[in-house]
Design a protein around this motif. Structure first.
Motif, PDB file in Angstrom:
ATOM      1  N   LYS A   7       0.900  -1.108   0.277  1.00  0.00           N
ATOM      2  CA  LYS A   7       0.278   0.204   0.020  1.00  0.00           C
ATOM      3  C   LYS A   7       0.610   1.213   0.181  1.00  0.00           C
ATOM      4  CE  LYS A   7      -3.861   1.942   2.593  1.00  0.00           C
ATOM      5  NZ  LYS A   7      -4.682   2.548   3.407  1.00  0.00           N
ATOM      6  N   SER A   8       0.704   2.103  -0.855  1.00  0.00           N
ATOM      7  CA  SER A   8       1.478   3.574  -1.351  1.00  0.00           C
ATOM      8  C   SER A   8       1.542   4.361  -0.150  1.00  0.00           C
ATOM      9  CB  SER A   8       1.017   4.035  -2.688  1.00  0.00           C
ATOM     10  OG  SER A   8       1.879   5.108  -2.428  1.00  0.00           O
ATOM     11  N   VAL A   9       1.969   4.995   0.528  1.00  0.00           N
ATOM     12  CA  VAL A   9       1.796   6.150   1.467  1.00  0.00           C
ATOM     13  C   VAL A   9       2.285   7.334   1.037  1.00  0.00           C
ATOM     14  CG1 VAL A   9       1.574   4.937   3.370  1.00  0.00           C
ATOM     15  CG2 VAL A   9       3.588   6.016   2.429  1.00  0.00           C
ATOM     16  N   PHE A  10       3.200   7.513  -0.360  1.00  0.00           N
ATOM     17  CA  PHE A  10       3.260   9.326  -0.549  1.00  0.00           C
ATOM     18  C   PHE A  10       3.515   8.156  -2.620  1.00  0.00           C
ATOM     19  CE2 PHE A  10       5.776  12.666  -2.131  1.00  0.00           C
ATOM     20  CZ  PHE A  10       4.628  13.301  -2.014  1.00  0.00           C
ATOM     21  N   ASN A  11       2.818   9.252  -3.277  1.00  0.00           N
ATOM     22  CA  ASN A  11       3.167   8.904  -4.431  1.00  0.00           C
ATOM     23  C   ASN A  11       4.599   9.976  -5.324  1.00  0.00           C
ATOM     24  OD1 ASN A  11       0.303   7.912  -4.327  1.00  0.00           O
ATOM     25  ND2 ASN A  11      -0.696   9.943  -5.184  1.00  0.00           N
ATOM     26  N   ASP A  12       5.271   8.780  -5.640  1.00  0.00           N
ATOM     27  CA  ASP A  12       6.026   8.979  -6.382  1.00  0.00           C
ATOM     28  C   ASP A  12       6.737   7.841  -6.477  1.00  0.00           C
ATOM     29  OD1 ASP A  12       8.146  10.879  -6.988  1.00  0.00           O
ATOM     30  OD2 ASP A  12       8.309  11.799  -5.924  1.00  0.00           O
ATOM     31  N   ALA A 200       7.196   5.604  -0.886  1.00  0.00           N
ATOM     32  CA  ALA A 200       7.271   4.654   0.432  1.00  0.00           C
ATOM     33  C   ALA A 200       5.826   3.505   0.138  1.00  0.00           C
ATOM     34  CB  ALA A 200       6.736   4.898   2.130  1.00  0.00           C
ATOM     35  N   ILE A 201       6.244   2.685   0.419  1.00  0.00           N
ATOM     36  CA  ILE A 201       4.935   1.361   0.460  1.00  0.00           C
ATOM     37  C   ILE A 201       5.545   0.800   1.511  1.00  0.00           C
ATOM     38  CG2 ILE A 201       4.157  -0.943  -0.714  1.00  0.00           C
ATOM     39  CD1 ILE A 201       5.347   0.629  -3.366  1.00  0.00           C
ATOM     40  N   ILE A 202       3.890   0.367   2.095  1.00  0.00           N
ATOM     41  CA  ILE A 202       4.047  -0.416   3.118  1.00  0.00           C
ATOM     42  C   ILE A 202       3.168  -1.586   3.292  1.00  0.00           C
ATOM     43  CG2 ILE A 202       3.987   1.670   5.041  1.00  0.00           C
ATOM     44  CD1 ILE A 202       1.029   1.251   4.947  1.00  0.00           C
ATOM     45  N   GLY A 203       3.490  -2.425   4.163  1.00  0.00           N
ATOM     46  CA  GLY A 203       1.938  -3.643   3.450  1.00  0.00           C
ATOM     47  C   GLY A 203       2.404  -4.581   3.065  1.00  0.00           C
TER      48      GLY A 203
END
Ligand code: PEP
Ligand code: MG
Length: 543
Positions: A7-12, A200-203
């Motif tokens: 899951k992305s938390v910032f689009n870049d 940043a990608i989590i999970g």
């Protein structure tokens, strides 16, 4: 090529090598040695190396954060020379015929227990220092990796998840992006990524593991994907996408110096969130009109002991001066829950998010609170500082805070120390209790700031750190939006202003709804200021 999804938390997008975070859970083995003299030599060599490292840290800190903050590294150097400490280590090696690591670990445990048992708060504080210094020696002796703070190249940081005390050590200039096995959208790694404006990608799960350390990868924060060892076609298309993202950022730069105003002429304040004086550069670069949340606990997280009044004064004064008269809202210490600091020696709790944290610590350990308030009142002379209190649930708490504020001001007056008397005060609205009594709270304070990260956690009864609950976590839940509306109505009914400083404030799909509620201020990560400005300028509230 392997593709991982999370899951992305910032689009870049970022492209680089993965560096897997090595946590130092130094399990010290005890073993017998024949040659104790050689062990003592190992100890001396490690001690010299430790002193060298500390001197380098001292010099770096002196340059970056000033003498008061750097002093701790000098103290640690002195500790390594302390006769009792050194004798204890040598004695354990000789009498028990054991390895140096074990002798250092045992001495650290003994000394810190001894310091903790003392009556004097200063000596109790030394317990964390002796552990810290010994940990350094053990790392040297075992050749352990230093976590993240010795990054040499620009890298993508991979980990299970990082806690705030780990993220504060990051050499942030060298981080291209974050990829986490676990984590949630409101975790502090996510907040940090957004404030740094990096993908940043989590999970991502266990497929992301240490075997990928050093591998070349692409992090696509738009799609929530990580490409490990990407093929040529993917690399080419991602580079193109990265270029487009950069162009969009440059386009947003054109919104600098533009007003935060809707098409129908409604003005709103767009401020930025920071955790450290060094973040102010990013705030100014992105043209925020103020700081809506300075998470002061990061000053505590970065230190190995309670930051002194002077250290805090310098930090707050620097931010106020650099913001040159623009509003700077400093939130008092919000330690506890996921933000743990060793030297606070907090007990382990069953439910830390519902536990001893934030204002509850301040109202219990008044001396810590008073030191911070003294620094804040003094620094307020140098700029436009407001103070905000976290995790409020009762009017009585606000009244108690006001009493303590009076007491602190009286003391400063007696000591003839310059300070600002009339300072704007506000509270975080981040518990359902504070929403429900916001009519009464509004009478006691100058403003509200909604902490949607915690308000969502406590309203939905969903742990903000627990990734397993992601499918139940609805950031746009009506209950949360109605709570914000209720607090806004109550604030306005009493002539007070209300802002949002939680992550939801940057969600541009809600900007119009927030403006229609009459929200007066949105405080977002510096990297989101211009995005939110763009959205605000497209809205027509007359329609
Ligand atoms: C919040 O809870 O929304 C908030 C801004 O505070 P923190 O994320 O630091 O708990
Ligand atoms: Mg909060």
């Amino acid at each position: 090529m392997i593709v991982l999804e999370g899951k992305s938390v910032f689009n870049d997008i970022c492209i680089g090598n993965i560096s897997f975070y090595k946590r130092n859970e130094s399990i010290i083995k005890r073993y017998k040695v024949e040659d104790t003299k050689a062990e003592i030599n190992r100890f001396h060599e490690a001690k010299e190396e430790g002193k060298k490292q500390l001197q380098a840290l001292y010099e770096k800190a002196l340059e970056n954060v000033g003498e008061a903050n750097a002093a701790i590294f000098e103290i640690h150097q002195m500790m390594l020379e302390d006769l009792d400490y050194c004798e204890s280590i040598e004695n354990i090696i000789t009498t028990q015929g054991v390895n140096t690591e074990y002798a250092v670990g045992t001495t650290a445990d003994n000394f810190s227990a001894m310091f903790m048992a003392m009556d004097d708060a200063y000596m109790q504080g030394r317990a964390a220092d002796v552990k810290d210094v010994s940990e350094r020696l053990i790392k040297i002796l075992t050749n352990a990796q230093e976590g993240l703070n010795t990054l040499v190249d620009d890298v993508i940081i991979a980990a299970d998840d990082l806690v705030p005390s780990e993220t504060v050590q990051l050499d942030k200039d060298k981080v291209l992006g974050f990829i986490m096995q676990q984590g949630s959208a409101n975790s502090h790694t996510a907040i940090l990524a957004r404030s740094m404006g990096i993908p940043a990608i989590i999970g991502l799960g266990n497929e992301l593991n240490e075997s990928l350390d050093g591998t070349f990868a692409i992090v696509d924060g738009f799609e929530g994907k990580v490409y490990i060892d990407p093929d040529e076609a993917t690399l080419t298309s991602m580079k193109k996408r990265q270029k487009e993202a950069l162009e969009r950022k440059e386009l947003l730069q054109q919104l600098k110096d533009k007003e935060d105003i809707t098409l129908d002429g409604t003005k709103i304040n767009i401020y930025a969130n920071i955790g450290n004086p060094s973040d102010v550069g990013n705030v100014l670069k992105n043209d925020a009109n103020g700081i809506g949340l300075f998470r002061s606990e990061f000053l505590y997280l970065e230190n190995s002991d309670f930051p002194t009044e002077e250290q805090q004064f310098i930090a707050y004064k620097t931010v106020a001066e650099n913001m040159a008269g623009k509003k700077v809202i400093i939130r008092t210490l919000d330690i506890g829950a996921d933000k743990q600091v060793d030297y606070f020696n907090l007990d382990k709790e069953e439910n830390p998010a519902l536990g001893y944290r934030a204002i509850r610590i301040c109202l219990t350990k008044k001396e810590i609170f008073k030191t911070q308030l003294r620094a804040l009142f003094r620094a307020a002379v140098f700029g436009n500082i407001s103070i905000m209190f976290p995790m409020i649930i009762a009017v009585e708490e606000v009244l108690e805070i006001k009493e303590i504020m009076k007491e602190v001001q009286e003391e400063l007056r007696e000591e003839k120390i310059p300070f600002k008397e009339n300072i704007e005060i506000g509270i975080m609205i981040e518990t359902p209790a504070s929403v429900m009594i916001s009519d009464e709270l509004a009478k006691e304070v100058d403003f509200f700031s909604v902490g949607t990260n915690d308000l969502t956690q406590y309203t939905l009864a969903i742990d903000r750190q627990n990734q397993k609950l992601d499918r139940f976590y609805n950031a746009h839940h009506k209950a949360v939006l109605r709570m914000i509306k209720l607090a806004a109505d109550n604030a306005h009914a009493h002539g007070k202003w209300i802002g949002i400083c939680g992550e939801l404030g940057a969600d541009t799909s809600l900007t119009e709804e927030f403006l229609r509620m009459g929200i007066d201020e949105l405080s977002v990560s510096p990297s989101m200021v211009l995005e939110v400005r763009k959205r605000v300028r497209e809205i027509d509230l007359s329609k």
